[in-house]
Design a protein around this motif. Structure first.
Motif, PDB file in Angstrom:
ATOM      1  N   ALA A  20     -30.206  98.105-104.195  1.00 28.20           N
ATOM      2  CA  ALA A  20     -29.603  98.870-103.097  1.00 28.20           C
ATOM      3  C   ALA A  20     -28.561  99.781-103.710  1.00 28.20           C
ATOM      4  N   TYR A  21     -28.688 101.066-103.429  1.00 25.73           N
ATOM      5  CA  TYR A  21     -27.779 102.069-103.983  1.00 25.73           C
ATOM      6  C   TYR A  21     -27.716 101.982-105.510  1.00 25.73           C
ATOM      7  N   GLY A  22     -28.860 101.662-106.127  1.00 22.22           N
ATOM      8  CA  GLY A  22     -28.952 101.601-107.581  1.00 22.22           C
ATOM      9  C   GLY A  22     -28.450 100.319-108.204  1.00 22.22           C
ATOM     10  N   GLU A  23     -27.957  99.381-107.414  1.00 25.49           N
ATOM     11  CA  GLU A  23     -27.444  98.113-107.918  1.00 25.49           C
ATOM     12  C   GLU A  23     -28.452  97.003-107.667  1.00 25.49           C
ATOM     13  N   SER A  24     -28.647  96.155-108.672  1.00 29.05           N
ATOM     14  CA  SER A  24     -29.563  95.032-108.553  1.00 29.05           C
ATOM     15  C   SER A  24     -29.014  94.002-107.577  1.00 29.05           C
ATOM     16  N   LEU A  25     -29.882  93.557-106.657  1.00 23.00           N
ATOM     17  CA  LEU A  25     -29.493  92.505-105.719  1.00 23.00           C
ATOM     18  C   LEU A  25     -30.156  91.180-106.058  1.00 23.00           C
ATOM     19  N   GLY A  26     -31.224  91.222-106.838  1.00 27.67           N
ATOM     20  CA  GLY A  26     -31.918  90.000-107.222  1.00 27.67           C
ATOM     21  C   GLY A  26     -33.404  90.093-106.968  1.00 27.67           C
ATOM     22  N   THR A  27     -34.081  88.962-107.092  1.00 30.32           N
ATOM     23  CA  THR A  27     -35.518  88.871-106.851  1.00 30.32           C
ATOM     24  C   THR A  27     -35.754  88.162-105.531  1.00 30.32           C
ATOM     25  N   ALA A  28     -36.440  88.839-104.637  1.00 26.50           N
ATOM     26  CA  ALA A  28     -36.766  88.273-103.328  1.00 26.50           C
ATOM     27  C   ALA A  28     -38.187  87.726-103.353  1.00 26.50           C
ATOM     28  N   TYR A  29     -38.368  86.587-102.711  1.00 23.88           N
ATOM     29  CA  TYR A  29     -39.689  85.970-102.619  1.00 23.88           C
ATOM     30  C   TYR A  29     -40.227  86.031-101.191  1.00 23.88           C
ATOM     31  N   GLY A  30     -39.520  86.739-100.334  1.00 24.80           N
ATOM     32  CA  GLY A  30     -39.944  86.911 -98.953  1.00 24.80           C
ATOM     33  C   GLY A  30     -38.875  87.656 -98.180  1.00 24.80           C
ATOM     34  N   LEU A  31     -39.135  87.894 -96.908  1.00 26.79           N
ATOM     35  CA  LEU A  31     -38.202  88.644 -96.080  1.00 26.79           C
ATOM     36  C   LEU A  31     -36.860  87.936 -95.905  1.00 26.79           C
ATOM     37  N   THR A  32     -36.879  86.609 -95.893  1.00 31.74           N
ATOM     38  CA  THR A  32     -35.626  85.868 -95.760  1.00 31.74           C
ATOM     39  C   THR A  32     -34.688  86.190 -96.910  1.00 31.74           C
ATOM     40  N   ASP A  33     -35.222  86.198 -98.132  1.00 33.35           N
ATOM     41  CA  ASP A  33     -34.412  86.555 -99.301  1.00 33.35           C
ATOM     42  C   ASP A  33     -33.906  87.990 -99.194  1.00 33.35           C
ATOM     43  N   LEU A  34     -34.795  88.903 -98.817  1.00 30.99           N
ATOM     44  CA  LEU A  34     -34.419  90.307 -98.708  1.00 30.99           C
ATOM     45  C   LEU A  34     -33.266  90.484 -97.728  1.00 30.99           C
ATOM     46  N   ILE A  35     -33.368  89.880 -96.563  1.00 31.82           N
ATOM     47  CA  ILE A  35     -32.325  89.992 -95.549  1.00 31.82           C
ATOM     48  C   ILE A  35     -31.013  89.402 -96.069  1.00 31.82           C
ATOM     49  N   GLU A  36     -31.092  88.263 -96.738  1.00 32.13           N
ATOM     50  CA  GLU A  36     -29.888  87.645 -97.298  1.00 32.13           C
ATOM     51  C   GLU A  36     -29.207  88.579 -98.301  1.00 32.13           C
ATOM     52  N   LEU A  38     -29.426  91.874 -98.433  1.00 34.22           N
ATOM     53  CA  LEU A  38     -28.917  93.060 -97.754  1.00 34.22           C
ATOM     54  C   LEU A  38     -27.671  92.771 -96.928  1.00 34.22           C
ATOM     55  N   GLU A  39     -27.536  91.541 -96.458  1.00 38.77           N
ATOM     56  CA  GLU A  39     -26.338  91.170 -95.699  1.00 38.77           C
ATOM     57  C   GLU A  39     -25.087  91.262 -96.570  1.00 38.77           C
ATOM     58  N   ARG A  40     -25.261  91.214 -97.888  1.00 42.74           N
ATOM     59  CA  ARG A  40     -24.131  91.310 -98.824  1.00 42.74           C
ATOM     60  C   ARG A  40     -23.709  92.760 -99.071  1.00 42.74           C
ATOM     61  N   THR A  41     -24.471  93.704 -98.545  1.00 37.13           N
ATOM     62  CA  THR A  41     -24.163  95.124 -98.710  1.00 37.13           C
ATOM     63  C   THR A  41     -23.590  95.666 -97.404  1.00 37.13           C
ATOM     64  N   ASP A  42     -23.381  96.969 -97.346  1.00 32.15           N
ATOM     65  CA  ASP A  42     -22.872  97.576 -96.105  1.00 32.15           C
ATOM     66  C   ASP A  42     -23.993  98.038 -95.183  1.00 32.15           C
ATOM     67  N   ILE A  43     -25.195  97.556 -95.407  1.00 32.59           N
ATOM     68  CA  ILE A  43     -26.350  97.938 -94.597  1.00 32.59           C
ATOM     69  C   ILE A  43     -26.377  97.103 -93.321  1.00 32.59           C
ATOM     70  N   ASP A  44     -26.589  97.762 -92.187  1.00 32.83           N
ATOM     71  CA  ASP A  44     -26.675  97.085 -90.899  1.00 32.83           C
ATOM     72  C   ASP A  44     -28.052  96.428 -90.790  1.00 32.83           C
ATOM     73  N   VAL A  45     -28.126  95.173 -91.158  1.00 27.96           N
ATOM     74  CA  VAL A  45     -29.399  94.447 -91.195  1.00 27.96           C
ATOM     75  C   VAL A  45     -29.990  94.282 -89.798  1.00 27.96           C
ATOM     76  N   ALA A  46     -29.157  94.134 -88.800  1.00 27.70           N
ATOM     77  CA  ALA A  46     -29.637  93.921 -87.424  1.00 27.70           C
ATOM     78  C   ALA A  46     -30.478  95.083 -86.919  1.00 27.70           C
ATOM     79  N   SER A  47     -30.185  96.297 -87.379  1.00 29.56           N
ATOM     80  CA  SER A  47     -30.941  97.458 -86.910  1.00 29.56           C
ATOM     81  C   SER A  47     -31.887  98.013 -87.982  1.00 29.56           C
TER      82      SER A  47
END
Length: 71
Positions: A20-36, A38-47
């Protein structure tokens, strides 16, 4: 302009690297990981629209692909 979130192609061992924004967030194994991640960034996950190409770029498969691609 490229999307701020990039979900990279599935790795041979499974999972997809996420940036996200050029920074590594990790390896996601599904949507649950991805959402987790993204919640650590300034992205509005709800929308977040997973199909909005201005926000998220899926490389090597859609949001339904998390394992190794058959080759």
């Amino acid at each position: 302009m490229s999307a701020p979130i990039v979900v990279h192609p599935p790795a041979p061992e499974g999972g997809r690297h996420v940036t996200a924004y050029g920074e590594s967030l990790g390896t996601a194994y599904g949507l649950t990981d991805l959402i987790e991640f993204l919640e650590r960034t300034d992205i509005d996950v709800a929308s977040l629209d997973l199909e909005d190409e201005t926000v998220i770029e899926w490389k090597g498969g859609t949001h339904e692909v998390w394992g190794r691609l058959a080759g």
